[in-house]
Enzyme design. Structure first.
Site, PDB file in Angstrom:
ATOM      1  N   HIS A  75      43.733  48.344  41.535  1.00  0.00           N
ATOM      2  CA  HIS A  75      42.495  47.756  41.021  1.00  0.00           C
ATOM      3  C   HIS A  75      41.455  48.793  40.591  1.00  0.00           C
ATOM      4  O   HIS A  75      40.686  48.561  39.667  1.00  0.00           O
ATOM      5  CB  HIS A  75      41.888  46.792  42.048  1.00  0.00           C
ATOM      6  CG  HIS A  75      41.375  47.452  43.291  1.00  0.00           C
ATOM      7  ND1 HIS A  75      42.206  47.957  44.261  1.00  0.00           N
ATOM      8  CD2 HIS A  75      40.111  47.689  43.721  1.00  0.00           C
ATOM      9  CE1 HIS A  75      41.489  48.457  45.241  1.00  0.00           C
ATOM     10  NE2 HIS A  75      40.203  48.324  44.937  1.00  0.00           N
ATOM     11  N   LYS A  79      38.987  54.644  38.146  1.00  0.00           N
ATOM     12  CA  LYS A  79      38.060  55.609  38.743  1.00  0.00           C
ATOM     13  C   LYS A  79      38.600  57.033  38.709  1.00  0.00           C
ATOM     14  O   LYS A  79      37.864  57.976  39.016  1.00  0.00           O
ATOM     15  CB  LYS A  79      37.739  55.214  40.188  1.00  0.00           C
ATOM     16  CG  LYS A  79      36.793  54.039  40.304  1.00  0.00           C
ATOM     17  CD  LYS A  79      36.437  53.767  41.755  1.00  0.00           C
ATOM     18  CE  LYS A  79      35.442  52.619  41.885  1.00  0.00           C
ATOM     19  NZ  LYS A  79      35.105  52.325  43.295  1.00  0.00           N
ATOM     20  N   HIS A 104      34.911  51.971  34.934  1.00  0.00           N
ATOM     21  CA  HIS A 104      36.262  52.115  35.500  1.00  0.00           C
ATOM     22  C   HIS A 104      37.096  50.862  35.294  1.00  0.00           C
ATOM     23  O   HIS A 104      38.327  50.932  35.247  1.00  0.00           O
ATOM     24  CB  HIS A 104      36.187  52.483  36.988  1.00  0.00           C
ATOM     25  CG  HIS A 104      35.922  51.330  37.908  1.00  0.00           C
ATOM     26  ND1 HIS A 104      34.644  50.896  38.198  1.00  0.00           N
ATOM     27  CD2 HIS A 104      36.759  50.515  38.619  1.00  0.00           C
ATOM     28  CE1 HIS A 104      34.706  49.876  39.037  1.00  0.00           C
ATOM     29  NE2 HIS A 104      35.977  49.620  39.317  1.00  0.00           N
ATOM     30  N   HIS A 135      35.556  42.730  39.055  1.00  0.00           N
ATOM     31  CA  HIS A 135      34.106  42.728  39.293  1.00  0.00           C
ATOM     32  C   HIS A 135      33.402  41.616  38.518  1.00  0.00           C
ATOM     33  O   HIS A 135      32.170  41.621  38.426  1.00  0.00           O
ATOM     34  CB  HIS A 135      33.502  44.086  38.933  1.00  0.00           C
ATOM     35  CG  HIS A 135      33.778  45.158  39.948  1.00  0.00           C
ATOM     36  ND1 HIS A 135      33.302  45.102  41.242  1.00  0.00           N
ATOM     37  CD2 HIS A 135      34.501  46.306  39.856  1.00  0.00           C
ATOM     38  CE1 HIS A 135      33.717  46.172  41.901  1.00  0.00           C
ATOM     39  NE2 HIS A 135      34.445  46.918  41.091  1.00  0.00           N
ATOM     40  N   ASP A 163      38.045  42.949  47.843  1.00  0.00           N
ATOM     41  CA  ASP A 163      37.456  44.256  47.565  1.00  0.00           C
ATOM     42  C   ASP A 163      36.056  44.368  48.163  1.00  0.00           C
ATOM     43  O   ASP A 163      35.722  45.366  48.813  1.00  0.00           O
ATOM     44  CB  ASP A 163      37.413  44.481  46.053  1.00  0.00           C
ATOM     45  CG  ASP A 163      37.006  45.898  45.682  1.00  0.00           C
ATOM     46  OD1 ASP A 163      37.390  46.840  46.393  1.00  0.00           O
ATOM     47  OD2 ASP A 163      36.308  46.074  44.665  1.00  0.00           O
TER      48      ASP A 163
END
Length: 225
Positions: A75, A79, A104, A135, A163
């Site tokens: 996920h 990054k 990211h 997100h 998360d």
């Protein structure tokens, strides 16, 4: 048939190992232990199992659940391109730094889209959708695309809950770990805004099991040399 079954098993085991290695690299750059990826795996698997048990709204096979759980480890792969001074900044990010951090999601999606197509198209698609949309928020105020409610794929909605819960329960360079009761309260308060209400209800109903599973996993990791 035994030979074919063994070949499939070995291939799946190798895929999981490579995904684990990649995710551990990201966690290392992010100044975190590998526990985040392990916890995400545990929480995703539990949510998927309870979802199938509690509703017939989603027809999710055992194979599909395994695929989602494996893909969840990737996920935050985007990054890997985020500057370490942003990833590990002890203070609040500036608006410009926050935009780089949010990128990211898109970068991870693009990275996985560029992976050559093969017979594991289900894994590739699931992983890049999780990367891009974990997100997003149920109320449409997330990023990067502002998807709302069931516009967000189920596996990304599951990742959003897992998360956030694990992130706030772990120590970070900019804050201490929060008590588990406070972590569950964050998920509870995000019901219908940040998170899918059905998933929040299932998550909170599984509270005691979640605590036991995570504590048992952490104890097992600490015992390893």
């Amino acid at each position: 048939m035994t030979l074919v079954t063994n070949q499939i098993y070995e291939k799946e085991k190798n895929n999981q190992m490579m995904i684990s290695i990649l995710s551990q690299i990201v966690e290392f750059r992010n100044g975190e232990s590998g526990l985040h990826v392990l916890h995400i795996n545990i929480l995703s698997e539990l949510l998927l199992e309870r979802l199938v048990q509690k509703t017939d709204k989603y027809q999710i096979s055992a194979q599909r659940r395994s695929l989602i759980t494996t893909a969840s480890a990737l996920h935050d792969i985007g990054k890997i391109t985020t500057p370490e001074e942003i990833l590990n900044k002890p203070g609040k990010l500036t608006p410009a730094e926050w935009e780089l951090m949010k990128a990211h999601t898109v970068i991870g999606d693009e990275m996985l889209r560029d992976v050559p197509d093969n017979q594991d198209l289900g894994m590739k698609r699931t992983a890049h959708e999780i990367c891009r949309w974990h997100h997003e928020r149920w109320d449409g105020k997330g990023y990067p695309d502002g998807l709302k409610a069931e516009e967000i794929p189920l596996h990304a909605r599951i990742m959003a809950v897992a998360d956030v819960f694990d992130a706030v329960s772990q120590k970070r360079c900019y804050r201490d770990a929060m008590p588990l009761e406070q972590c569950f309260d964050i998920i509870r308060r995000g019901r219908g805004t940040d998170f899918d209400p059905d998933l929040v209800d299932i998550f909170l109903d599984s509270k005691e099991e979640i605590i036991q599973l995570m504590n048992a996993n952490d104890a097992q990791e600490e015992e390893q040399p």
